[in-house]
Design a protein around this motif. Sequence first.
Motif, short mmCIF file in Angstrom:
data_model
loop_
_atom_site.label_atom_id
_atom_site.label_comp_id
_atom_site.label_asym_id
_atom_site.label_seq_id
_atom_site.Cartn_x
_atom_site.Cartn_y
_atom_site.Cartn_z
N PHE A 152 0.96 -1.04 -0.09
CA PHE A 152 0.00 -0.43 0.00
C PHE A 152 1.06 1.12 -0.08
O PHE A 152 1.83 1.29 1.42
N THR A 153 0.84 1.84 -1.19
CA THR A 153 2.13 2.56 -1.10
C THR A 153 1.39 4.25 -1.19
O THR A 153 0.07 4.61 -1.46
N ASN A 154 2.63 4.97 -1.53
CA ASN A 154 1.85 6.58 -0.57
C ASN A 154 0.39 7.54 -0.28
O ASN A 154 0.19 7.68 -0.31
N TYR A 155 0.99 6.50 1.05
CA TYR A 155 0.09 7.19 2.39
C TYR A 155 0.67 7.30 3.23
O TYR A 155 1.60 7.74 3.87
N ARG A 156 -0.43 9.07 3.64
CA ARG A 156 0.27 9.94 4.84
C ARG A 156 0.51 9.33 6.05
O ARG A 156 -0.03 8.49 6.55
N ALA A 157 1.48 9.28 6.45
CA ALA A 157 1.93 9.33 7.32
C ALA A 157 0.89 9.50 8.89
O ALA A 157 -0.35 10.55 8.37
N GLY A 158 0.50 8.67 9.15
CA GLY A 158 -0.57 8.11 10.87
C GLY A 158 -0.67 7.21 10.65
O GLY A 158 -0.21 6.10 10.42
N LYS A 159 -2.31 7.00 11.83
CA LYS A 159 -2.74 5.03 11.81
C LYS A 159 -3.20 4.42 11.08
O LYS A 159 -4.07 5.18 11.23
N TYR A 160 -2.79 3.21 10.86
CA TYR A 160 -4.32 2.53 9.89
C TYR A 160 -4.14 1.13 10.61
O TYR A 160 -3.27 0.80 11.18
N PHE A 161 -4.70 0.80 10.15
CA PHE A 161 -5.70 -1.02 10.79
C PHE A 161 -6.09 -1.62 9.78
O PHE A 161 -6.47 -1.03 8.84
N ILE A 162 -5.98 -2.74 9.54
CA ILE A 162 -6.24 -3.68 9.16
C ILE A 162 -7.47 -4.52 9.56
O ILE A 162 -7.01 -5.13 10.49
N GLN A 163 -8.44 -4.74 8.49
CA GLN A 163 -9.19 -5.88 8.52
C GLN A 163 -10.08 -6.97 7.95
O GLN A 163 -9.96 -6.24 6.74
N ILE A 164 -10.16 -8.15 7.91
CA ILE A 164 -10.03 -9.42 6.41
C ILE A 164 -10.93 -9.73 7.34
O ILE A 164 -11.55 -10.19 7.99
N VAL A 165 -12.29 -9.84 6.25
CA VAL A 165 -13.22 -10.39 5.54
C VAL A 165 -13.52 -12.25 4.98
O VAL A 165 -12.60 -12.11 4.17
N TYR A 166 -13.65 -12.73 5.32
CA TYR A 166 -13.61 -14.07 5.53
C TYR A 166 -14.80 -14.48 4.82
O TYR A 166 -16.15 -14.93 4.87
N ASP A 167 -14.75 -14.39 3.39
CA ASP A 167 -15.72 -13.93 2.59
C ASP A 167 -15.82 -15.76 1.81
O ASP A 167 -15.98 -15.81 0.52
N THR A 168 -16.52 -15.56 2.93
CA THR A 168 -17.14 -17.70 2.19
C THR A 168 -17.72 -17.70 0.99
O THR A 168 -17.23 -18.63 0.16
N ASN A 169 -19.09 -17.11 0.90
CA ASN A 169 -19.17 -17.14 -0.07
C ASN A 169 -18.40 -16.41 -1.46
O ASN A 169 -19.31 -16.99 -2.90
N LYS A 170 -17.72 -15.83 -1.81
CA LYS A 170 -16.80 -15.50 -2.50
C LYS A 170 -17.51 -14.44 -3.94
O LYS A 170 -17.00 -14.50 -5.05
N ASN A 171 -18.53 -13.49 -2.71
CA ASN A 171 -18.93 -12.63 -3.73
C ASN A 171 -18.28 -11.35 -3.43
O ASN A 171 -18.85 -9.83 -4.12
N GLY A 172 -16.84 -10.98 -2.78
CA GLY A 172 -16.48 -9.82 -2.85
C GLY A 172 -16.59 -8.76 -2.02
O GLY A 172 -16.86 -7.47 -2.05
N LYS A 173 -18.38 -9.44 -1.13
CA LYS A 173 -18.36 -8.08 0.07
C LYS A 173 -18.64 -8.79 1.34
O LYS A 173 -18.74 -10.18 1.33
N TRP A 174 -18.88 -8.15 2.37
CA TRP A 174 -19.57 -8.92 3.84
C TRP A 174 -20.91 -9.21 3.94
O TRP A 174 -21.55 -8.57 3.08
N ASP A 175 -21.46 -9.99 3.44
CA ASP A 175 -22.82 -10.10 4.24
C ASP A 175 -22.75 -10.19 5.42
O ASP A 175 -22.43 -11.15 6.91
N THR A 176 -24.31 -10.07 5.98
CA THR A 176 -24.26 -10.25 7.16
C THR A 176 -25.09 -11.35 7.23
O THR A 176 -25.92 -12.49 6.25
N GLY A 177 -26.14 -11.45 8.69
CA GLY A 177 -26.78 -12.86 8.91
C GLY A 177 -27.87 -13.23 8.86
O GLY A 177 -28.95 -11.99 8.55
N ASN A 178 -28.66 -14.03 9.24
CA ASN A 178 -30.14 -14.34 9.51
C ASN A 178 -30.25 -15.27 10.20
O ASN A 178 -30.06 -15.89 10.37
N TYR A 179 -30.92 -14.70 11.42
CA TYR A 179 -31.12 -15.31 12.61
C TYR A 179 -32.41 -16.41 12.33
O TYR A 179 -32.35 -17.67 12.52
N LYS A 180 -33.40 -16.35 11.94
CA LYS A 180 -34.05 -17.38 11.89
C LYS A 180 -33.57 -18.74 10.14
O LYS A 180 -34.05 -19.75 10.75
N LYS A 181 -33.15 -18.26 9.85
CA LYS A 181 -32.50 -19.10 9.07
C LYS A 181 -30.67 -19.54 9.66
O LYS A 181 -29.99 -21.13 9.39
#
Length: 544
Positions: free
Chosen positions: A483-512
Amino acid sequence: MTKNRLLSFAMSLCCLVLAISLMVSCASIGPGPQGGPKDSIPPKVLNMLPENLTRNFATKKVLITFDEYFKLNDQFKQFSISPDIEILPTLRVKGKILEIEFTDTLESNTTYTLNFGKSIVDVNEGNSLKNFSYVFSTGPELDSLTISGNIRNAQTGKPEIEAAAILIPFGRDTLFEKKKASIYALTDSSGNYKISNLREGKYHMYALKEQSSDKIYQQSTDEVGFVKDPIVLTKDTQQVNMLVFKEVAETFRVVDRRLNTDGTITMNFNQQLDHPGLTVIEPANLDANKKYKFSSTGDSVKVWLTDLSFDSAKVSITNGGQLLQTINFNRGKRETYTRSLIAADNLEGNLLNPNHPLIFTFGFPIESVNPAKITLTEDSVKKTDFKLEKDSSNFLAYKFIYPWRAGRIYEIKADTGAFASGFDTRSKIFTKKFELAKKDDYGTLKVKILTPEPNKQYLLEITNESKNVVSRLTVNQDTTVSFTNYRAGKYFIQIVYDTNKNGKWDTGNYKKGIYPEKIFHEPKELSIRANWDRNETITLPKEN
């Protein structure tokens, strides 16, 4: 003689009045008492009659004495009794005493828990006594089992404060969305909860982060969590942890629609659309020249029309070409609209990132630009070799093109009407003063990602201190990314386990019984220093 006495008495009285006046005047000098620190302590229980945890309970009244005056706040939503009884006890506040009177018959050999939630608050500051309960048994034994755990937010990983951990006896879980829960506890500042005085049995476990505090799940406003399998309670149980998430509504609906005072149309949806579309059905002639912009998450849209003389208009929302809903908009014939054409910019304070062009963004599509009304100076010297170019990826934006140089002070002055939009809306005078940031003020973060399993997909996201995502990419195997050319500062990393491989985070469904996709939050803060390359290795844990 009498006259002399009267004169002496009058003089004495005058002296007394003068002395009192002086004393009052002296006492009034300066401001009065300002009071001590604000009270933040909730009411404290001094006495209970009968005592808490009483066995062989046989009275009709309970008296609880507090150390200060209090009131019952939101009583009907906060107060509950478990197990349920047909007629709830009557609660009366009498000074510093809470009187609880039972009118219904109680079952024999049964442990009852009166849960007050946050209903008991002091009169002056409204400090609530949280998770207060009164427990008794109508028989010789008290139910004494406990269940405890933690509730966190599924997306942020942060603890949820004052979320409700709810137990519902097995077979009665259909009441979760219909009736106020009676067995619950609220989480503390660390997201921890504990429910006590439970009987042996089989339960369903839920978590609620709600808007209304009525302990009834409402999908449109609340976040929910759950334990998939029933809990068989035979002993004290710990570490029953839950994640709360916002469910996707089963049926699409436009939850908010507005014809705004500036003539734009906005709509918010209860779903995130993958391939959204919009058509003006009536009047049909408005559709060709309309402009619209969906949010990056696909759950809202803003529309700009070129003609606002209609009495009514119909707008359809589609997803993947499929019609979802048609919305009507009505306007009065005398309605007028007020527009302001204001230029936002992508400057970082008073610095321009050398890795990005200068961009002006407006609230309306720009129809024309008059460069003659724009002045650029470099160290107070006028420059004319600049260009203004439409941003091909954003019809609300213009790029200001110029060979910026470090160490120079730039000033852009735009006169009235430099930018023009529809309905003869023109920009007002504005000035932008800035410098080009030094490339040495930026750094690079190199991250080696070690994935736990083959044939899995992960979404890596870099967030800044404001928790805004500044970069994201897809990872399918062990890899190193820069990750290049980032201004000096604090950054954080989060990683989604993309189970269905659709390229986004998916929420849940309590009834199902579907949990939201897991998100791994790298606990280490990743500070980027100016003119420095940082190397990190992140080993992803295997998904449970």
